[in-house]
Scaffold this active site. Structure first.
Site, PDB file in Angstrom:
ATOM      1  N   GLY A   1       0.829  -1.192   0.000  1.00 34.86           N
ATOM      2  CA  GLY A   1       0.000   0.000   0.000  1.00 34.86           C
ATOM      3  C   GLY A   1       0.865   1.244   0.000  1.00 34.86           C
ATOM      4  O   GLY A   1       1.868   1.321   0.723  1.00 34.86           O
TER       5      GLY A   1
ATOM      6  N   GLY B   1      -0.509   4.626   0.088  1.00 37.57           N
ATOM      7  CA  GLY B   1      -1.197   5.847   0.475  1.00 37.57           C
ATOM      8  C   GLY B   1      -0.336   6.619   1.454  1.00 37.57           C
ATOM      9  O   GLY B   1       0.893   6.454   1.492  1.00 37.57           O
TER      10      GLY B   1
ATOM     11  N   GLY C   1       1.601   4.174   3.815  1.00 35.86           N
ATOM     12  CA  GLY C   1       2.576   3.354   3.104  1.00 35.86           C
ATOM     13  C   GLY C   1       3.687   4.157   2.464  1.00 35.86           C
ATOM     14  O   GLY C   1       4.873   3.806   2.581  1.00 35.86           O
TER      15      GLY C   1
ATOM     16  N   HIS D   1     -20.282   8.864   7.375  1.00 33.00           N
ATOM     17  CA  HIS D   1     -20.000  10.287   7.209  1.00 33.00           C
ATOM     18  C   HIS D   1     -21.294  11.027   6.880  1.00 33.00           C
ATOM     19  O   HIS D   1     -22.046  10.600   6.004  1.00 33.00           O
ATOM     20  CB  HIS D   1     -18.987  10.486   6.079  1.00 33.00           C
ATOM     21  CG  HIS D   1     -18.325  11.829   6.093  1.00 33.00           C
ATOM     22  ND1 HIS D   1     -19.019  12.993   5.842  1.00 33.00           N
ATOM     23  CD2 HIS D   1     -17.039  12.203   6.315  1.00 33.00           C
ATOM     24  CE1 HIS D   1     -18.178  14.015   5.902  1.00 33.00           C
ATOM     25  NE2 HIS D   1     -16.972  13.552   6.204  1.00 33.00           N
TER      26      HIS D   1
ATOM     27  N   ARG E   1     -19.149  13.344  13.638  1.00 33.41           N
ATOM     28  CA  ARG E   1     -19.801  12.739  12.484  1.00 33.41           C
ATOM     29  C   ARG E   1     -20.923  11.780  12.864  1.00 33.41           C
ATOM     30  O   ARG E   1     -21.959  11.728  12.209  1.00 33.41           O
ATOM     31  CB  ARG E   1     -18.756  12.012  11.633  1.00 33.41           C
ATOM     32  CG  ARG E   1     -17.802  12.962  10.962  1.00 33.41           C
ATOM     33  CD  ARG E   1     -16.664  12.249  10.275  1.00 33.41           C
ATOM     34  NE  ARG E   1     -15.844  13.216   9.550  1.00 33.41           N
ATOM     35  CZ  ARG E   1     -14.759  12.880   8.859  1.00 33.41           C
ATOM     36  NH1 ARG E   1     -14.362  11.616   8.830  1.00 33.41           N
ATOM     37  NH2 ARG E   1     -14.067  13.798   8.215  1.00 33.41           N
TER      38      ARG E   1
ATOM     39  N   GLU F   1      -5.309   3.325   8.396  1.00 33.09           N
ATOM     40  CA  GLU F   1      -6.686   2.856   8.552  1.00 33.09           C
ATOM     41  C   GLU F   1      -6.779   1.340   8.637  1.00 33.09           C
ATOM     42  O   GLU F   1      -7.767   0.806   9.147  1.00 33.09           O
ATOM     43  CB  GLU F   1      -7.541   3.366   7.381  1.00 33.09           C
ATOM     44  CG  GLU F   1      -9.022   3.106   7.557  1.00 33.09           C
ATOM     45  CD  GLU F   1      -9.864   3.602   6.399  1.00 33.09           C
ATOM     46  OE1 GLU F   1     -11.096   3.382   6.422  1.00 33.09           O
ATOM     47  OE2 GLU F   1      -9.316   4.206   5.454  1.00 33.09           O
TER      48      GLU F   1
ATOM     49  N   LEU G   1      -5.762  11.504   8.087  1.00 37.96           N
ATOM     50  CA  LEU G   1      -4.484  11.906   7.504  1.00 37.96           C
ATOM     51  C   LEU G   1      -3.423  12.015   8.593  1.00 37.96           C
ATOM     52  O   LEU G   1      -2.264  11.658   8.389  1.00 37.96           O
ATOM     53  CB  LEU G   1      -4.637  13.246   6.787  1.00 37.96           C
ATOM     54  CG  LEU G   1      -5.725  13.315   5.701  1.00 37.96           C
ATOM     55  CD1 LEU G   1      -5.703  14.674   5.012  1.00 37.96           C
ATOM     56  CD2 LEU G   1      -5.543  12.206   4.679  1.00 37.96           C
TER      57      LEU G   1
END
Length: 644
Positions: free
Chosen positions: A40, A42, A45, A266, A337, A432, A448
């Site tokens: 990964g 993202g 990663g 969300h 949320r 995540e 993030l």
């Protein structure tokens, strides 16, 4: 099995500093003798791969996209939290820690969350140094805005494309290491299994998505940075390719799966419009800074809206219900949320929803445009407004946006200790894909933060402790475990390709998503969950009998890719329902109808459920075994959450 979280002793604010000193180190010359696999690319990663390569390790990085810069982190819009207190509004590391613990409804580890808050400031400095174009005030200082669940402005942002800009920063760092020869990048490779040797993670099996070649790769450790499993619901804000296969295959090799039922809904998404959709689109939570959420006060007015007899602008102010401002005056539209989502659903269930389906509420910017001016609103949210217009053909500068809750993020994931290692030695899990920081509800702009914290500032320290312990003995694919894992993957692929039924894999995925949304979504009860368990078992049985997978392996074959992912989702869904059945309390966004306050809010049961649910795989068609990590709170008082 005893779960050892390896939380350091000592005062909360000193645990991480002390732990870093106590960890074993690998000297620079020896780092060159180790190979680390990162799955990964993202934010978690890419930052981990770049940081580890910068330290001197040899890194093999894998992603199923055609480029590392296409990871789903790019879709994050609103911002990233940090406790800089630039606004001088009372923020601090401890307040960020407290807001995150409270926002997660007291179902996360104190030590992990405080570490996250501690390193948050370093993340901003790192990203500014990389050239990430954060928004700035007139004087040149970095700007902040507010997000749900906080009464301070701590969210750094780059207009409405923060994830994209942060990923480009990490991607640049990764590319530098690729150029230096320290990272070997494997695009279009999907991990299909984990290889363990003597109980330790030492490699992976992948499929080349262009050629179909099944390959094995060896390393001294494996880092899973593969994101969440929200696509188990079919419709979610995730990219269509997001899946659970890497962590699910690892779960079957001994890694415990923690809190699988913890899913974030969300509140600010473009509503479902029909069966033709394959995904949903997120509208950033940052919009709730200046947008006001409302529905008509009466069902009769809402019905006229749904039929198109009147428009939103025709409804007088006194006939509107700004329900979040009315019910939660302290936080208003910036409640967390889970609270915003549940209240939007309640309004729609009462018949006061808007849009042709009635499954939406308004997010109105008229007051902000009047107060700030259109140019100021456009400067903050212009690209988000444009995206909404492109999808709906409605101009949010002139008419309110229509929004509704949708599956967005998963707080559950592989169980990890304080070092981010799973129950399989040498197998780490970041971002995540793990369970560690958000409890039962993630606050906005914290995804993030966690991904970059894990990749830049946690695993580069903790991984060395493990590698120093095993030594730099070479690893390669000659061990029989690699051939065995490869054969298992090939057999599974051949089984998929032999399926010549009449129903597509997408149809099964959609059916699964409907079951999960209906019975294991925002509101749950024992009867519904029990029914869902039976329905999923029936659907999974039918899948293996009647699904069709076309094509062959030795080519690009998206039908085959989806079959593997959906087969894993079908199994994961059962575990999610088992976990939801076990947790007979409401917490975060997980509203158990049998457990609510007199005011209809979520009611926790701290006496019986203040634990992490960690599930151990015991075999196919055999119930998983539940292990409990008790959560001990020494620095915060467990109270009923209130945002009123």
């Amino acid at each position: 099995m005893i779960l050892d979280s390896k939380i350091p002793d000592g005062p909360l604010g000193e645990k991480w500093s002390k732990h870093k000193f106590d960890l074993k180190l690998v000297n620079p010359a020896n780092k060159r003798k180790y190979t680390v696999i990162v799955v990964g690319t993202g934010l978690a990663g890419a930052s981990a791969a770049a940081s580890l390569a910068e330290l001197g390790y040899n890194v093999k990085a894998f992603c199923y996209q055609d480029s590392a810069r296409r990871a789903h982190s790019i879709a994050a819009q609103g911002g990233i939290n940090a406790a800089k207190n630039y606004r001088n509004d009372g923020d601090s590391v401890y307040r960020l820690f407290y807001d995150t613990i409270k926002g997660g409804d007291y179902r996360a580890r104190e030590a992990n969350v405080h570490r996250l808050a501690e390193v948050s400031n370093n993340i901003i400095d790192q990203c500014v140094a990389q050239g990430v174009p954060f928004a700035r005030e007139y004087g040149g200082l970095l700007d902040n805005r507010s997000f749900g669940g906080a009464q301070v402005s701590r969210t750094f942002y780059a207009r409405g494309q923060t994830g994209q800009q942060l990923l480009l920063g990490a991607y640049s760092a990764l590319n530098r290491q690729i150029h230096e020869g320290k990272v070997k990048m494997y695009n279009r490779h999907e991990m299909l299994d984990l290889v363990t040797v003597d109980g330790k993670a030492q490699g992976i099996v992948t499929r080349n998505l262009l050629t179909g070649e099944i390959e094995t790769f060896a390393g001294h450790s494996v880092l899973l940075c593969t994101g969440g499993y929200g696509n188990v619901f079919y419709l979610s804000t995730n990219a269509m390719g997001c899946n659970t296969t890497a962590i699910w295959r690892s779960y079957k090799k001994g890694a415990l799966f923690a809190n699988p039922c913890y899913t974030q809904i969300h509140p600010t998404c473009i509503p479902v419009t029909g069966d033709h959709q394959s995904k949903l689109t997120l509208m950033s939570e940052s919009l709730r800074n200046d947008g006001r959420v409302w529905v008509p006060k009466t069902k009769e007015t809402a019905e006229k809206l749904q039929k198109g007899e009147i428009k939103a602008v025709d409804i007088k102010e006194e006939d509107r219900d700004y329900f979040l401002e009315r019910k939660y005056p302290s936080f208003g539209n910036l409640v967390p949320r889970d609270v915003a989502s549940r209240n939007a659903k309640e309004a729609a269930d009462e018949g006061r929803g808007v849009g042709s389906t009635g499954k939406a509420v308004f997010l109105d910017f008229a007051e902000s445009i009047q107060r700030l001016g259109k140019d100021a609103v456009e400067a903050k949210y212009g690209n988000l407004f444009d995206m909404y217009y492109q999808i709906t053909d409605e101009n949010p500068y002139e008419t309110p946006m229509r929004i509704y809750p949708a599956v967005h993020y998963t707080m559950g994931g592989l169980w990890v200790d304080y070092n981010l290692m799973t129950t399989v030695p040498g197998l780490y899990c970041l971002g995540e894909a793990n369970f560690s920081d958000h409890g039962a509800n993630r606050l906005g702009a914290s995804a993030l933060m966690q991904g970059l914290a894990d990749g830049y500032f946690v695993v580069p320290y903790t991984l060395g402790d493990y590698l120093a312990g095993i030594g730099p003995k070479p690893v390669d694919e000659s061990h029989p475990a690699f051939a065995q894992a490869k054969k298992e993957v090939e057999d599974r692929i051949n089984k998929f390709l032999s399926m010549k039924g009449t129903k597509t894999v997408d149809e099964y995925h959609r059916d699964l998503g409907l079951i999960m949304w209906e019975y294991c979504g925002m509101a749950r009860n024992e009867a519904g969950l029990t029914k869902a368990k039976g329905l999923i078992a029936e659907l999974r049985e039918d899948f293996w009998k009647n699904a069709i997978v076309v094509g062959v392996n030795d080519e690009m074959n998206m039908s085959l890719e989806k079959a593997g992912r959906v087969a894993d989702f079908l199994e994961l869904a059962e575990l999610m329902v088992d976990d939801a059945l076990d947790r007979k309390e409401s917490c975060g966004g997980h509203f158990r109808e049998e457990s609510q306050t007199e005011e209809g809010e979520a009611k926790r049961d701290d006496e019986n459920f203040a634990y992490v649910s960690a599930w151990e795989y015991k075999g196919d068609n055999v119930p998983s075994e539940l292990h409990k990590e008790q959560l001990i709170f020494e620095n915060v008082k467990l109270t009923q959450r209130s945002y009123k």
